[in-house]
Design an enzyme around this catalytic site. Structure first.
Site, PDB file in Angstrom:
ATOM      1  N   CYS A 105       0.891  -1.150   0.000  1.00  0.00           N
ATOM      2  CA  CYS A 105       0.000   0.000   0.000  1.00  0.00           C
ATOM      3  C   CYS A 105       0.930   1.200   0.000  1.00  0.00           C
ATOM      4  O   CYS A 105       1.574   1.471   1.009  1.00  0.00           O
ATOM      5  CB  CYS A 105      -0.920   0.025   1.210  1.00  0.00           C
ATOM      6  SG  CYS A 105      -1.869   1.556   1.258  1.00  0.00           S
ATOM      7  N   CYS A 108      -0.427   4.174   2.565  1.00  0.00           N
ATOM      8  CA  CYS A 108      -0.639   3.981   4.009  1.00  0.00           C
ATOM      9  C   CYS A 108      -0.428   2.518   4.351  1.00  0.00           C
ATOM     10  O   CYS A 108       0.677   2.011   4.237  1.00  0.00           O
ATOM     11  CB  CYS A 108      -1.972   4.537   4.468  1.00  0.00           C
ATOM     12  SG  CYS A 108      -3.390   4.028   3.487  1.00  0.00           S
ATOM     13  N   SER A 109      -1.473   1.847   4.772  1.00  0.00           N
ATOM     14  CA  SER A 109      -1.263   0.474   5.242  1.00  0.00           C
ATOM     15  C   SER A 109      -2.474  -0.406   4.967  1.00  0.00           C
ATOM     16  O   SER A 109      -2.771  -1.307   5.731  1.00  0.00           O
ATOM     17  CB  SER A 109      -0.956   0.483   6.742  1.00  0.00           C
ATOM     18  OG  SER A 109      -2.021   1.115   7.434  1.00  0.00           O
ATOM     19  N   CYS A 110      -3.185  -0.142   3.859  1.00  0.00           N
ATOM     20  CA  CYS A 110      -4.338  -0.977   3.518  1.00  0.00           C
ATOM     21  C   CYS A 110      -3.884  -2.431   3.405  1.00  0.00           C
ATOM     22  O   CYS A 110      -2.853  -2.715   2.799  1.00  0.00           O
ATOM     23  CB  CYS A 110      -4.963  -0.515   2.206  1.00  0.00           C
ATOM     24  SG  CYS A 110      -5.528   1.204   2.269  1.00  0.00           S
TER      25      CYS A 110
HETATM   26 FE    FE Z   1      -3.649   2.471   1.641  1.00  0.00          FE
END
Ligand code: FE
Length: 200
Positions: A105, A108-110
């Site tokens: 991602c 971010c951190s999906c």
């Molecule tokens: Fe993300």
């Protein structure tokens, strides 16, 4: 932030609430930060990815399940009892001798948490997020995975709406193993696409 790539640029309300609760509990001496770290580690490494491992092992032993999984991942994953709570889409990417998929991602951190649990720290780190796209083979080498030049590497950028899970290749020599035994071979990293599955 592109219109087709919606991310949380600031911590969500839930994240802030969790942080506030954690600070308060630690301050009042009600929880030990090390115990919380251990709990998070459990969800990152043990509980979460076990769901994904069950999905992968089922796909390895049941070609019809695998076909359903590749065609409609949320429905096939729901057959095993795992459901996204916020309706985010999931797609399963099949690794083959010719194609290696890896997931990032970039903003971010999906992460496909219904099947993998919480994302590991490295997945959320700026170096992984930027370098996975610029130099995927270099990043894979750092994870200990060197792919032959003729293998195509495909990098998939997750979003809040679309999460990806890699279906790793079933290792050679596992024909006699049961579905339960196969589950134990499937690592979290293999489902993010930064590792292969090895025979135990
Ligand atoms: Fe993300």
């Amino acid at each position: 932030m592109g219109a087709d790539h919606t991310h949380q640029a600031v911590p969500s309300d839930m994240t802030l609430r969790v942080k506030a609760l954690e600070s308060l509990l630690v301050e009042k001496g009600l929880v030990d930060p090390a115990a919380l770290d251990a709990l998070v580690d459990t969800y990152e490494n043990k509980v979460g990815p076990r769901n994904g491992a069950k999905v992968v092992a089922r796909a390895w032993v049941d070609p019809e399940y695998k076909a359903r999984l590749l065609a409609d991942a949320p429905a096939a994953i729901a057959e095993l009892g795992y459901r996204p709570e916020q309706g985010e889409q999931m797609m399963v990417l099949e690794n083959t001798p010719e194609v290696h998929n890896m997931v990032v991602c970039t903003l971010c951190s999906c992460y496909p948490w219904p099947v993998l649990g919480l994302p590991p720290v490295w997945y959320k780190s700026a170096p992984y997020r930027s370098r996975a796209v610029i130099d995927p083979r270099g990043v894979l080498k750092e994870f200990g995975l060197t792919l032959p030049d003729e293998v195509e590497v495909r990098v998939w950028d997750s979003t809040a709406e679309m999460r990806y899970i890699v279906l790793p290749e079933r290792p050679e020599g596992t024909g006699g193993m049961s579905e339960e035994e196969l589950q134990t071979l499937v690592s979290r990293d293999s489902m993010v696409g930064v590792a292969k599955v090895d025979r135990a």
